[in-house]
Scaffold this active site. Structure first.
Site, PDB file in Angstrom:
ATOM      1  N   HIS A   1       0.874  -1.182   0.000  1.00 44.08           N
ATOM      2  CA  HIS A   1       0.000   0.000   0.000  1.00 44.08           C
ATOM      3  C   HIS A   1       0.913   1.235   0.000  1.00 44.08           C
ATOM      4  O   HIS A   1       2.026   1.180   0.545  1.00 44.08           O
ATOM      5  CB  HIS A   1      -0.837  -0.061   1.282  1.00 44.08           C
TER       6      HIS A   1
ATOM      7  N   GLN B   1      -4.425  -5.421   6.910  1.00 41.61           N
ATOM      8  CA  GLN B   1      -5.408  -6.347   6.312  1.00 41.61           C
ATOM      9  C   GLN B   1      -5.335  -7.748   6.897  1.00 41.61           C
ATOM     10  O   GLN B   1      -6.033  -8.642   6.416  1.00 41.61           O
ATOM     11  CB  GLN B   1      -5.209  -6.409   4.785  1.00 41.61           C
TER      12      GLN B   1
ATOM     13  N   LYS C   1     -10.359  -0.759  10.533  1.00 43.46           N
ATOM     14  CA  LYS C   1     -10.503  -1.940   9.669  1.00 43.46           C
ATOM     15  C   LYS C   1     -10.881  -3.169  10.487  1.00 43.46           C
ATOM     16  O   LYS C   1     -11.131  -4.236   9.943  1.00 43.46           O
ATOM     17  CB  LYS C   1      -9.203  -2.176   8.894  1.00 43.46           C
TER      18      LYS C   1
ATOM     19  N   CYS D   1      -4.715   2.464  -3.692  1.00 44.49           N
ATOM     20  CA  CYS D   1      -3.478   2.988  -3.071  1.00 44.49           C
ATOM     21  C   CYS D   1      -2.316   2.033  -3.272  1.00 44.49           C
ATOM     22  O   CYS D   1      -1.504   1.815  -2.354  1.00 44.49           O
ATOM     23  CB  CYS D   1      -3.673   3.272  -1.579  1.00 44.49           C
TER      24      CYS D   1
END
Ligand code: PLP
Length: 404
Positions: free
Chosen positions: A122, A202, A225, A363
């Site tokens: 990212h 993530q 997240k 991104c």
């Protein structure tokens, strides 16, 4: 496993209608929805506890401080870190990485040194290191990957050398879903006495992460997240490293004594936490971590893996479907294009059907360049998504495809 319908009731937003259709929220890689307990924890703290932390002798200040510090312990336990001294509250993954790039870079990176990142990072795990390289005259080097989105470990081994100062790598790619072999990456770096930062933005929402098992030196993630509010995140760092790094920002909280001649810095973790922290968000983050822990990270993982497998199978039958990211070890992220349909058109038309997906470069422009595309459509799953929602996505894609 858990009762998915009951779980969905914890997330009021999931009952919304979008363009008179039930919301199908598949943009969880960007941010997750919030369960009632998280929002209620924030409301309760603002209504009943609110006071600035650490500095007050009065009751409310001490209560707010206790909640804030108890949250740090919740994060420590969630990550299986050794000590709360290793848990720094930040605004999110981006700030965590900027903090590290600045502090680590000030002390340990010099002209001619090298920093290793991977192709699938990212921007927030590229640009802070690039800025550091520009300041210091160091060089950014990139670990390549194959067409399925799997890192080339042989190339990694040959890239790491006596000039390498740090390796920075995503745990899970936000575009490809690839789960990188972080333990192996760390082991190889440590064989060269090089520390490793893992970007866990993530991974933390999807499966159990264990700092002592991975043995990474630094690890970053974002609260929003993982069902917590925006504006709160974490940088984990091994104590022996954090002790050696200079502060990132100056101000209140991070000092021991200040005079115009000289300032001494506070102990860990406060040395890195200048100013009033977001103590309401840290408390809410702890609620979110308690929430996922109560459901069980292994149950969440099993549920999302099943959804991903089902979605790949169903979507794979659509004519012209192209997947980006087909690694064997893949998490709950599916990037795709169908025929010549532009990702923006697909996303916009799915939206009219109530289906929220993300489109664009996510991104990760260097990764897009590697894949030879401008962008993808991305569906990313969370603990509350269902097979019926996957069916709605598949039907939606088919409908859009027919229009072209
Ligand atoms: N790293 C990865 C892999 C991400 O997916 C994201 C956000 O999408 C980030 C870093 C940045 O996270 P934040 O914007 O919460 O700082």
């Amino acid at each position: 496993m858990y009762d998915i319908e009951k779980v969905r009731e914890d997330f009021p937003i999931l009952a919304r209608q979008i363009y008179n259709r039930p919301l199908v929220y598949l943009d969880n890689g960007a941010t997750t929805q919030k369960p009632r307990c998280v929002v209620e924890a924030m409301v309760d703290e603002y209504y009943n506890v609110n006071a600035n932390v650490h500095r007050g002798v009065h009751f409310l200040s001490q209560q707010a401080t206790d909640l804030h510090e108890a949250s740090r312990e919740t994060v420590r336990a969630f990550l299986n870190a050794k000590s709360t001294s290793e848990i720094l509250f930040t605004r999110g993954t981006t700030e965590s990485i900027n903090l590290l790039a600045f502090s680590f870079g000030e002390t340990f990176v010099h002209e001619g040194d090298e920093i290793l990142v991977s192709t699938m990072e990212h921007h927030s795990n590229i640009v802070p290191w690039q800025m550091l390289c520009e300041r210091k005259g160091a060089k950014l080097r990139v670990i390549p990957m194959d067409d399925a989105g799997v890192l080339d470990m042989e190339a990694y081994k040959s890239l790491i050398n006596e000039k390498t100062r740090i390796v920075c790598c995503a745990h899970v790619s936000n575009v490809l879903g690839t789960v990188n072999p972080v333990k192996e990456i760390v082991k190889i770096a440590h064989d060269h006495d090089v520390p490793v930062l893992i970007d866990g933005a993530q991974s933390t929402p999807h499966f159990k992460v264990d700092m002592q098992d991975i043995d990474c030196d630094f690890f970053a993630f974002s609260g929003h997240k993982i069902y917590a509010p925006t504006g709160i995140g974490v940088l984990y760092g091994k104590e022996q490293w954090l002790e050696k790094l200079p502060p990132y920002q100056g101000g209140g909280e991070m000092i021991k004594n200040v005079s115009f001649e000289k300032t001494t810095y506070n102990e860990l973790p406060y040395k890195f936490e200048a100013g009033t922290p977001d103590y309401v968000a840290s408390h809410a983050l702890a609620q979110a971590l308690d929430y996922v822990s109560a459901l069980g990270m292994d149950n969440i993982y099993a549920h999302e893996q099943e959804l991903t497998r089902y979605a790949m199978e169903q979507m794979g039958q659509i004519e012209g479907m192209r997947f980006f990211g087909t690694a064997d070890h893949k998490d709950a992220v599916i990037s795709f294009l169908v025929g010549n349909i532009h990702h923006l058109d697909m996303g916009t038309l799915l939206d009219r059907l109530g289906i929220a997906v993300r489109t664009g470069h996510h991104c990760a422009e260097p990764l897009m360049r590697r894949l030879g595309i401008e962008g993808t459509v991305r569906a990313s799953f969370a603990l509350y998504n269902t097979k019926a929602e996957v069916d709605a996505l598949v039907a939606g894609i088919q409908r859009v495809a027919k229009m072209f």
